[in-house]
Design a protein around this motif. Sequence first.
Motif: not given
Length: 461
Positions: A23-25, A103-105, A224-228, A344-346
Amino acid sequence: MADSRAHFSSSFGFLMVASGSAIGLGNIWGFPTQAANNGGGAFVLVYLILAFLLAFPALMAELIIGRHSNSNIVTALGSLSPNTRINRLGTVLGYVGVITASLILSFYSIVAGWILAKGLQPLAELLNATQLALWLTTDSSTRDLILCGVFSAATYAIVAQGINKGIESWSKKLMPTLLLLLIALIIYVMNQEGASAGLRAYLVPDFSRISDPALLLSAMGQSFFSLSIGVGTMLIYGSYIGKTLAKEQSARKIHRDNLPRLGATVTLMDSGFSFLAGMLVIPALYVAQSQGLSVAEGDGKLISGPSVVLQVLPSLFNGMGSAGQYVAIAFFTLLSIAAITSSISMLEVPVSVATEKTPLSRTSAATIISLLIFAVSAVIVMNSALLFDAVVNMTTRYSEPFMGLVLCLFAGWILHRDKKLLQIRDQHTDLKLSWFWRIWPFYCRFLCPIFIVLMFVQSLR
Ligand code: PHE
């Protein structure tokens, strides 16, 4: 080494941490406008089906590889096969995942910096700090850099505290707060004029809009992005599901907390949160419209993406008088919490590789890596016209699906017959013969690869 690794203290801890990552942006500014513009309730339904049929099994590939290898993405992909060449390739691909996560971070922290600016500005006004409020409102690369630095420092501070005291303990506090804030904001917005028209636009299904294959593919990319998925985040979190959870299960003499169930719960929480975020964002856009703000683009569709959150909603809050300041603070606190439990997960991806593959301590690894990633953010801020979109596209449109494909292939073709995997499966006798273990390997071998390749072809057009 395996025994000295930290493990989440309970399945609740795992759920908070993994849903915190998911759950993020992406949930707040990606999903709602996509749904409202593409068939409302019909899109929501299709998204849910896709999330469960396609993204969930890919999530399981990551969790299972992590749980099985008890290590970071580089070590895991580099040791799955009996064949040394495949292992060498796996190591290289593992590093591709680490670079993608970093890079995503680097761009996620820049966006989080913008969000901090929007949230601190009404706070500064409330405190009569007019100079500060003015500085926060005025776009400048110095402001972006400083606030990106503040966000990166907060991310660093949590990760440096470790798995239990840092990541798990903060996620357990922040995720329930996030849900409460979201519900409070939904109730507030629903009581404003124009909100019900927004709710209708969001939910009334229009099935004629969802037959477009391009749309289905972009919904897939979003999930896919949403579930990291695809950068090793879920893999490393899967590796921290340890014996503790197994003990928890045997203590209860039930098999409730098995891996597929945990993964399905994370998928459900992530989609559920996106769904709820839509009940906030779309009605809020219609409230803004009823106050004379422009919320549509040239083609009549609702505006989408960052400008919703960074321009339209702040103007709406501004027009609401002093109540608006509090609503703005609550809304941007919501976004900041969603962002930090993901960032933090990234950061954990490169930090786990560094601590498990070198003698560096967690604190030193987190310090060096955070500084490096901040340096990359700074380069992007200074050359944002050239680099920002390029980095976002490269990581989210290409690297992430590509690594999703790699992880499914590794899980489906290499791990498939592995003894340890059979052990994980056999821990859950109730599921041994159930649908999951029958369908999942097939999915990872064939369906996921085919679908991701389709997604690539689509994005190249
Ligand atoms: N899932 C996060 C979001 O929706 C983004 C993310 C991607 C987090 C990759 C970790 C890894 O915003």
